[in-house]
Enzyme design. Sequence first.
Site, PDB file in Angstrom:
ATOM      1  N   ASP A 185      48.353  37.790  43.913  1.00 45.74           N
ATOM      2  CA  ASP A 185      47.180  36.917  44.042  1.00 45.74           C
ATOM      3  C   ASP A 185      47.250  36.079  45.322  1.00 45.74           C
ATOM      4  O   ASP A 185      48.318  35.570  45.666  1.00 45.74           O
ATOM      5  CB  ASP A 185      47.103  35.932  42.871  1.00 45.74           C
ATOM      6  CG  ASP A 185      47.016  36.624  41.514  1.00 45.74           C
ATOM      7  OD1 ASP A 185      47.742  37.597  41.291  1.00 45.74           O
ATOM      8  OD2 ASP A 185      46.223  36.162  40.682  1.00 45.74           O
ATOM      9  N   ASP A 206      45.660  41.757  44.072  1.00 46.37           N
ATOM     10  CA  ASP A 206      45.149  41.105  42.858  1.00 46.37           C
ATOM     11  C   ASP A 206      44.049  40.163  43.309  1.00 46.37           C
ATOM     12  O   ASP A 206      43.519  40.325  44.409  1.00 46.37           O
ATOM     13  CB  ASP A 206      46.286  40.401  42.089  1.00 46.37           C
ATOM     14  CG  ASP A 206      45.965  40.242  40.605  1.00 46.37           C
ATOM     15  OD1 ASP A 206      44.822  39.860  40.278  1.00 46.37           O
ATOM     16  OD2 ASP A 206      46.848  40.485  39.770  1.00 46.37           O
ATOM     17  N   ASP A 207      43.702  39.161  42.483  1.00 46.49           N
ATOM     18  CA  ASP A 207      42.608  38.282  42.870  1.00 46.49           C
ATOM     19  C   ASP A 207      42.841  37.699  44.268  1.00 46.49           C
ATOM     20  O   ASP A 207      43.933  37.218  44.583  1.00 46.49           O
ATOM     21  CB  ASP A 207      42.481  37.127  41.872  1.00 46.49           C
ATOM     22  CG  ASP A 207      42.041  37.619  40.498  1.00 46.49           C
ATOM     23  OD1 ASP A 207      41.016  38.313  40.420  1.00 46.49           O
ATOM     24  OD2 ASP A 207      42.731  37.315  39.515  1.00 46.49           O
ATOM     25  N   HIS A 228      41.291  42.155  43.972  1.00 46.22           N
ATOM     26  CA  HIS A 228      40.425  42.196  42.786  1.00 46.22           C
ATOM     27  C   HIS A 228      39.193  41.316  42.914  1.00 46.22           C
ATOM     28  O   HIS A 228      38.473  41.135  41.946  1.00 46.22           O
ATOM     29  CB  HIS A 228      41.215  41.796  41.534  1.00 46.22           C
ATOM     30  CG  HIS A 228      42.297  42.774  41.180  1.00 46.22           C
ATOM     31  ND1 HIS A 228      43.125  42.615  40.103  1.00 46.22           N
ATOM     32  CD2 HIS A 228      42.669  43.938  41.776  1.00 46.22           C
ATOM     33  CE1 HIS A 228      43.979  43.642  40.041  1.00 46.22           C
ATOM     34  NE2 HIS A 228      43.727  44.447  41.047  1.00 46.22           N
ATOM     35  N   ARG A 261      33.681  38.118  40.276  1.00 42.57           N
ATOM     36  CA  ARG A 261      34.075  38.333  38.874  1.00 42.57           C
ATOM     37  C   ARG A 261      34.215  37.010  38.133  1.00 42.57           C
ATOM     38  O   ARG A 261      34.846  36.079  38.624  1.00 42.57           O
ATOM     39  CB  ARG A 261      35.403  39.094  38.834  1.00 42.57           C
ATOM     40  CG  ARG A 261      35.971  39.242  37.446  1.00 42.57           C
ATOM     41  CD  ARG A 261      37.003  40.334  37.385  1.00 42.57           C
ATOM     42  NE  ARG A 261      38.257  39.993  38.044  1.00 42.57           N
ATOM     43  CZ  ARG A 261      39.417  40.589  37.748  1.00 42.57           C
ATOM     44  NH1 ARG A 261      39.467  41.553  36.842  1.00 42.57           N
ATOM     45  NH2 ARG A 261      40.521  40.241  38.378  1.00 42.57           N
ATOM     46  N   LYS A 263      35.485  35.987  34.263  1.00 42.66           N
ATOM     47  CA  LYS A 263      36.012  36.563  33.021  1.00 42.66           C
ATOM     48  C   LYS A 263      36.521  35.454  32.108  1.00 42.66           C
ATOM     49  O   LYS A 263      37.251  34.564  32.527  1.00 42.66           O
ATOM     50  CB  LYS A 263      37.097  37.600  33.311  1.00 42.66           C
ATOM     51  CG  LYS A 263      38.169  37.130  34.250  1.00 42.66           C
ATOM     52  CD  LYS A 263      39.194  38.204  34.590  1.00 42.66           C
ATOM     53  CE  LYS A 263      40.183  37.701  35.611  1.00 42.66           C
ATOM     54  NZ  LYS A 263      41.365  38.494  35.810  1.00 42.66           N
TER      55      LYS A 263
END
Length: 371
Positions: A185, A206-207, A228, A261, A263
């Site tokens: 991340d 990742d993010d 991500h 995104r 979530k």
Amino acid sequence: MKYYVAVLIGVATVIVPVFTQDLNEDAVNNCTLTGGSLNNLNSIQQRCTSITIQDLTVPAGQTLSLTALKAGSTVTFNGLIRFGYAEWTGDLIVVSGTNITIIGGSGHLFDCHGERWWDGLGANNGKLKPTLFQTNNLLYSNVRGLRIKNTPARCFAIQSSQHVVFSNIIIDNLDGNSNGGHNTDGFDLNENNDITIQYSQIVNQDDCFAINSGTNCYFYHNHCSGGHGISIGSVGDRRSNVVRNVHVRNCTVVNSENGIRIKTIANATGQVLDITYEDVTMQNITNYGIVVRGDYRNSGPTGHPTGGFSIKNLTLSNIQGWVQRTAINVMVLLAGGVASEWRWTRVNVTGSRFAHINNCTGVPPNSGVEC
Ligand SMILES: *[C@@H]1O[C@H](CO)[C@@H](O)[C@H](O)[C@H]1NC(C)=O
Ligand SMILES: *[C@@H]1O[C@H](CO)[C@@H](O)[C@H](O)[C@H]1NC(C)=O
Ligand SMILES: *[C@@H]1O[C@H](CO)[C@@H](O)[C@H](O)[C@H]1NC(C)=O
Ligand SMILES: *[C@@H]1O[C@H](CO)[C@@H](O)[C@H](O)[C@H]1NC(C)=O
Ligand SMILES: *[C@@H]1O[C@H](CO)[C@@H](O)[C@H](O)[C@H]1NC(C)=O
Ligand SMILES: *[C@@H]1O[C@H](CO)[C@@H](O)[C@H](O)[C@H]1NC(C)=O
Ligand SMILES: *[C@@H]1O[C@H](CO)[C@@H](O)[C@H](O)[C@H]1NC(C)=O
Ligand SMILES: *[C@@H]1O[C@H](CO)[C@@H](O)[C@H](O)[C@H]1NC(C)=O
């Protein structure tokens, strides 16, 4: 260390500097840490407000702990900053304090050699992997111009900090694509207030950015590649589960799993309020251009979104770009009553061969959302 001894020359007293190997003290408040030991770190922080960290190798399993900095201190990194190898989940660098300035000097590099840890299993499995850079109770501070290569796992973990600006940060974990980098991340945020991240470039797995809780966060003029996407969450099942007032503006996301995104965790509770994404461009997205889902589990989404969340005042404005043919342009998967006050305008994400399939559940009426 340089300290001063009085020497008698005739009738005059002359102050002569005396050096030891690892630490130079040019004036009482300007100190340099270099070499391969952190032994002098505490005394430097107690005495110096201008600290240069030059060509340092942090010993394996130890933390470069900049948590005793005096208010107003400046820390400049020069040369190569490296880390000995140990399998652990600690932090390689921690910074706390007030009115702190952290600067990357010209030519410096945090050369983390993450490939020593990379096993494709990320932060939760396989070898234990340290986080590169944690801030904890960092207040009214600036972090700028850092160049970072190949982190073992997460790069920045920003925790319980307020009024901090990160600018011109370069995170280059490109080698992780072919070497098993995972959960790398870029910026993970928890329980902060007023954090700005701007003019930065993040290449990772990742993010690019993920906020799990906190208020007043600004993500401006950043470029994300390989990861991500720009994420809120996952929100839920933590000590704090409210995200309020996040503003993402003028960012690009390329070659990533997602563009935008949000979530929230299935069966958890929390709030996601006052979120704006504007002027975001995405290219070559493999999974979802835009996704808002309420069925998240770390082990994989359940497919069954649950209530218990409010996702209120979500504005998307001028979001453009394309996903791969097998990806989905826009997906919303929320339980009834979760979403309210959404305003989406000039959202144009194309490319999916599923474009004709309605992939939205739980969208509030008159929100401008098209799936
Ligand atoms: C502190 O010392 C370093 C290394 O000698 C030097 O480059 C820097 O300009 C000095 N900073 C100040 C504020 O004097
Ligand atoms: C931080 O800087 C501001 C502005 O220069 C100053 O007013 C404040 O007193 C400083 N805080 C500390 C703890 O030094
Ligand atoms: C958008 O961000 C880029 C950096 O990615 C920057 O060069 C440009 O000036 C920004 N544009 C605006 C309008 O702020
Ligand atoms: C959520 O709660 C329901 C009802 O208690 C349960 O059946 C379901 O398995 C739970 N889902 C998850 C992912 O925990
Ligand atoms: C919605 O959120 C934005 C920030 O993302 C904020 O500026 C605006 O005031 C909020 N609107 C309402 C009605 O609360
Ligand atoms: C898109 O991403 C794929 C990997 O998912 C890569 O092979 C391809 O070169 C990328 N295309 C462009 C135009 O960047
Ligand atoms: C949406 O984007 C596509 C290409 O990315 C473009 O061809 C199309 O004209 C755009 N539509 C609108 C309404 O702007
Ligand atoms: C979205 O579309 C994909 C592709 O058709 C499908 O597999 C998936 O079940 C859909 N999801 C929802 C929530 O409708």
